[in-house]
Design a protein around this motif. Structure first.
Motif, PDB file in Angstrom:
ATOM      1  N   PRO A  61       0.836  -1.210   0.000  1.00  0.00           N
ATOM      2  CA  PRO A  61       0.000   0.000   0.000  1.00  0.00           C
ATOM      3  C   PRO A  61       0.870   1.259   0.000  1.00  0.00           C
ATOM      4  O   PRO A  61       1.971   1.281   0.555  1.00  0.00           O
ATOM      5  N   SER A  62       0.347   2.305  -0.612  1.00  0.00           N
ATOM      6  CA  SER A  62       1.130   3.533  -0.760  1.00  0.00           C
ATOM      7  C   SER A  62       1.559   4.115   0.593  1.00  0.00           C
ATOM      8  O   SER A  62       2.669   4.628   0.717  1.00  0.00           O
ATOM      9  N   TYR A  63       0.717   4.002   1.612  1.00  0.00           N
ATOM     10  CA  TYR A  63       1.095   4.545   2.924  1.00  0.00           C
ATOM     11  C   TYR A  63       2.291   3.790   3.498  1.00  0.00           C
ATOM     12  O   TYR A  63       3.131   4.358   4.185  1.00  0.00           O
ATOM     13  N   ARG A  65       4.689   2.282   1.608  1.00  0.00           N
ATOM     14  CA  ARG A  65       5.856   2.727   0.828  1.00  0.00           C
ATOM     15  C   ARG A  65       6.331   4.082   1.330  1.00  0.00           C
ATOM     16  O   ARG A  65       7.524   4.332   1.429  1.00  0.00           O
ATOM     17  N   GLN A  66       5.377   4.951   1.692  1.00  0.00           N
ATOM     18  CA  GLN A  66       5.743   6.253   2.236  1.00  0.00           C
ATOM     19  C   GLN A  66       6.501   6.093   3.545  1.00  0.00           C
ATOM     20  O   GLN A  66       7.487   6.790   3.794  1.00  0.00           O
TER      21      GLN A  66
END
Length: 101
Positions: A61-63, A65-66
């Protein structure tokens, strides 16, 4: 400020197979540090691990990866002076830190 030598990392594992590459400070002409040279097998291993990681990273999920990137940024901030020095040494450029020595 630089360490005498640095490892290389493969699969998040520090390795010191040798210290064959001498990094010379182009500004002073002195040896700045030593780093290992990866063998062809080590390069193949690193490429294989990167290929294996591509799909899980894409599915993350992008969160998440952040969070991973923020962790990296924090590490860069903590080692800012050392990284800046390494870049200056490699390029043969003066820096405020080096000139203060």
């Amino acid at each position: 400020m630089l360490k005498d030598s640095y490892p290389l990392y493969i699969g998040n594992e520090a390795r010191r197979p040798n210290s064959n590459l001498v990094v010379e400070d182009k500004y002073s002409g002195e040896i700045a540090t030593k780093v290992p040279l990866a063998s062809p097998g080590m390069i193949d291993e690193a490429i294989g691990l990167a290929c294996e990681a591509a799909k899980p990273m894409a599915e993350m999920p992008s969160y998440r990866r952040q969070e991973v990137l923020n962790h990296c940024v924090e590490g860069f901030r903590e080692r800012f002076e050392e990284l800046a020095m390494a870049l200056c040494v490699e390029a043969g450029s003066p820096s405020r830190t080096r000139e203060a020595r």
